[in-house]
Design a protein around this motif. Structure first.
Motif, PDB file in Angstrom:
ATOM      1  N   ARG A 187      40.544  19.786  53.685  1.00  0.00           N
ATOM      2  CA  ARG A 187      40.740  19.794  52.225  1.00  0.00           C
ATOM      3  C   ARG A 187      41.835  18.821  51.786  1.00  0.00           C
ATOM      4  NH1 ARG A 187      37.722  24.051  49.544  1.00  0.00           N
ATOM      5  NH2 ARG A 187      38.749  23.072  47.811  1.00  0.00           N
ATOM      6  N   ALA A 188      42.339  18.017  52.660  1.00  0.00           N
ATOM      7  CA  ALA A 188      43.423  17.073  52.345  1.00  0.00           C
ATOM      8  C   ALA A 188      42.992  16.103  51.254  1.00  0.00           C
ATOM      9  CB  ALA A 188      43.848  16.322  53.605  1.00  0.00           C
ATOM     10  N   ASP A 189      41.715  15.638  51.322  1.00  0.00           N
ATOM     11  CA  ASP A 189      41.221  14.719  50.287  1.00  0.00           C
ATOM     12  C   ASP A 189      41.155  15.414  48.934  1.00  0.00           C
ATOM     13  OD1 ASP A 189      41.023  12.716  52.130  1.00  0.00           O
ATOM     14  OD2 ASP A 189      38.856  12.970  52.471  1.00  0.00           O
ATOM     15  N   ASP A 190      40.718  16.679  48.930  1.00  0.00           N
ATOM     16  CA  ASP A 190      40.672  17.437  47.665  1.00  0.00           C
ATOM     17  C   ASP A 190      42.080  17.631  47.105  1.00  0.00           C
ATOM     18  OD1 ASP A 190      37.946  17.661  47.881  1.00  0.00           O
ATOM     19  OD2 ASP A 190      37.979  19.704  48.729  1.00  0.00           O
ATOM     20  N   GLN A 224      61.544  18.244  43.968  1.00  0.00           N
ATOM     21  CA  GLN A 224      60.410  17.366  44.267  1.00  0.00           C
ATOM     22  C   GLN A 224      60.220  17.218  45.783  1.00  0.00           C
ATOM     23  OE1 GLN A 224      60.696  13.636  42.142  1.00  0.00           O
ATOM     24  NE2 GLN A 224      60.914  14.671  40.156  1.00  0.00           N
ATOM     25  N   LEU A 225      61.298  17.157  46.495  1.00  0.00           N
ATOM     26  CA  LEU A 225      61.203  17.077  47.957  1.00  0.00           C
ATOM     27  C   LEU A 225      60.597  18.364  48.530  1.00  0.00           C
ATOM     28  CD1 LEU A 225      64.572  15.341  48.917  1.00  0.00           C
ATOM     29  CD2 LEU A 225      62.279  14.366  48.991  1.00  0.00           C
ATOM     30  N   LEU A 226      60.976  19.497  47.949  1.00  0.00           N
ATOM     31  CA  LEU A 226      60.404  20.778  48.393  1.00  0.00           C
ATOM     32  C   LEU A 226      58.901  20.815  48.143  1.00  0.00           C
ATOM     33  CD1 LEU A 226      63.100  23.402  47.273  1.00  0.00           C
ATOM     34  CD2 LEU A 226      62.563  22.668  49.599  1.00  0.00           C
ATOM     35  N   GLU A 227      58.481  20.350  46.970  1.00  0.00           N
ATOM     36  CA  GLU A 227      57.045  20.329  46.657  1.00  0.00           C
ATOM     37  C   GLU A 227      56.295  19.408  47.609  1.00  0.00           C
ATOM     38  OE1 GLU A 227      56.229  19.436  42.531  1.00  0.00           O
ATOM     39  OE2 GLU A 227      57.685  20.939  41.859  1.00  0.00           O
ATOM     40  N   ALA A 228      56.878  18.243  47.902  1.00  0.00           N
ATOM     41  CA  ALA A 228      56.237  17.301  48.837  1.00  0.00           C
ATOM     42  C   ALA A 228      56.114  17.945  50.222  1.00  0.00           C
ATOM     43  CB  ALA A 228      57.042  16.006  48.901  1.00  0.00           C
ATOM     44  N   TYR A 229      57.127  18.646  50.607  1.00  0.00           N
ATOM     45  CA  TYR A 229      57.087  19.319  51.912  1.00  0.00           C
ATOM     46  C   TYR A 229      56.003  20.392  51.924  1.00  0.00           C
ATOM     47  CZ  TYR A 229      58.466  21.984  56.010  1.00  0.00           C
ATOM     48  OH  TYR A 229      58.452  22.638  57.215  1.00  0.00           O
ATOM     49  N   GLN A 230      55.923  21.185  50.837  1.00  0.00           N
ATOM     50  CA  GLN A 230      54.898  22.239  50.765  1.00  0.00           C
ATOM     51  C   GLN A 230      53.502  21.632  50.791  1.00  0.00           C
ATOM     52  OE1 GLN A 230      56.105  24.243  47.163  1.00  0.00           O
ATOM     53  NE2 GLN A 230      57.145  25.873  48.290  1.00  0.00           N
ATOM     54  N   GLU A 231      53.334  20.523  50.086  1.00  0.00           N
ATOM     55  CA  GLU A 231      52.023  19.855  50.061  1.00  0.00           C
ATOM     56  C   GLU A 231      51.648  19.369  51.460  1.00  0.00           C
ATOM     57  OE1 GLU A 231      50.216  15.802  48.195  1.00  0.00           O
ATOM     58  OE2 GLU A 231      51.523  16.984  46.875  1.00  0.00           O
ATOM     59  N   LYS A 232      52.586  18.803  52.160  1.00  0.00           N
ATOM     60  CA  LYS A 232      52.333  18.318  53.524  1.00  0.00           C
ATOM     61  C   LYS A 232      51.916  19.485  54.437  1.00  0.00           C
ATOM     62  CE  LYS A 232      54.516  16.139  57.424  1.00  0.00           C
ATOM     63  NZ  LYS A 232      55.729  16.112  58.178  1.00  0.00           N
ATOM     64  N   LYS A 233      52.604  20.593  54.320  1.00  0.00           N
ATOM     65  CA  LYS A 233      52.282  21.775  55.143  1.00  0.00           C
ATOM     66  C   LYS A 233      50.903  22.325  54.798  1.00  0.00           C
ATOM     67  CE  LYS A 233      55.705  22.206  57.856  1.00  0.00           C
ATOM     68  NZ  LYS A 233      55.502  21.991  59.267  1.00  0.00           N
ATOM     69  N   LEU A 234      50.573  22.310  53.502  1.00  0.00           N
ATOM     70  CA  LEU A 234      49.268  22.797  53.078  1.00  0.00           C
ATOM     71  C   LEU A 234      48.159  21.921  53.643  1.00  0.00           C
ATOM     72  CD1 LEU A 234      47.825  24.931  51.327  1.00  0.00           C
ATOM     73  CD2 LEU A 234      48.026  23.380  49.397  1.00  0.00           C
ATOM     74  N   LYS A 235      48.347  20.621  53.640  1.00  0.00           N
ATOM     75  CA  LYS A 235      47.357  19.698  54.195  1.00  0.00           C
ATOM     76  C   LYS A 235      47.198  19.927  55.698  1.00  0.00           C
ATOM     77  CE  LYS A 235      47.944  15.852  50.962  1.00  0.00           C
ATOM     78  NZ  LYS A 235      48.410  14.462  50.813  1.00  0.00           N
ATOM     79  N   GLU A 236      48.285  20.257  56.353  1.00  0.00           N
ATOM     80  CA  GLU A 236      48.216  20.516  57.790  1.00  0.00           C
ATOM     81  C   GLU A 236      47.470  21.821  58.070  1.00  0.00           C
ATOM     82  OE1 GLU A 236      52.266  20.506  59.191  1.00  0.00           O
ATOM     83  OE2 GLU A 236      52.443  18.329  58.999  1.00  0.00           O
ATOM     84  N   LYS A 237      47.618  22.799  57.184  1.00  0.00           N
ATOM     85  CA  LYS A 237      46.941  24.091  57.371  1.00  0.00           C
ATOM     86  C   LYS A 237      45.445  23.951  57.215  1.00  0.00           C
ATOM     87  CE  LYS A 237      50.086  27.742  55.944  1.00  0.00           C
ATOM     88  NZ  LYS A 237      50.372  28.684  54.901  1.00  0.00           N
TER      89      LYS A 237
END
Length: 183
Positions: free
Chosen positions: A52-55, A35-48
């Motif tokens: 699209r962070a709201d989506d 779950q921590l890995l997924e949260a980290y990936q999500e954070k990185k995706l939002k930064e990229k």
């Protein structure tokens, strides 16, 4: 999925935070790590893709809602199953108790039937003895009635013999009496 043990070098404070987080959410460290890995990936995706962070958040919220609904339906199914099992157990206990009560009554009735049959057999045997005794008494009464009738007949014969004897005596007296003289 198979698990594998790995070691990670981290500061003691970070390890304590990780342990505390697992304890706070009441999950194992094995479950917390992905779950921590997924949260980290999500954070990185939002930064990229910042626009699209709201989506991503909306999509994540919908996924969480679907996930919550799924777990809720599982909880309701488990609750329904538990309730049904409890009701079934109560019904089974009630029926088991009823069966036990009926079996006890059946055993009691069987014992009463055996005792009543024994009493009936005893009464029947006693009745047969009494019937035989009544028959003997009736025969005895008939014999006594016959004897009484015979004695009555003998008494009548004795009376008749006595009357004949008296008549003989009267006849003898009459024969001995002189005849009145004829003038």
């Amino acid at each position: 999925m198979a698990t594998k043990t790995t070691s990670v070098r981290a500061e003691e404070e970070t390890i304590e935070k990780f342990d505390k987080l697992a304890e706070e959410y009441n999950i194992t460290k094995t479950d917390l790590f992905p779950q921590l890995l997924e949260a980290y990936q999500e954070k990185k995706l939002k930064e990229k893709v910042p626009g699209r962070a709201d989506d991503i958040d909306a999509f994540r919220a919908v996924l969480k809602q679907i996930n919550d609904l799924y777990f809720s339906s599982i909880d309701m199914a488990v609750l329904a199953k538990t309730t049904a099992e409890k009701e079934l157990n109560v019904e089974l206990k009630t029926k088991t108790r009823t069966i036990a009560d009926l079996q006890a009554k059946q055993d009691e009735l069987k014992e009463r039937i055996v005792k009543l049959e024994e009493a009936l057999n005893t009464a029947t045997a006693e009745n047969n003895k009494l019937t035989i005794e009544v028959g003997k008494l009736n025969d005895s009464i008939n014999e006594k009635d016959t004897l009484i009738q015979s004695l009555k007949n003998n008494a009548a014969a004795v009376d008749a013999v006595g009357a004949i004897a008296e008549l003989k005596d009267i006849v003898a007296l009459l024969k001995k009496e002189p005849e009145p003289e004829k003038e």
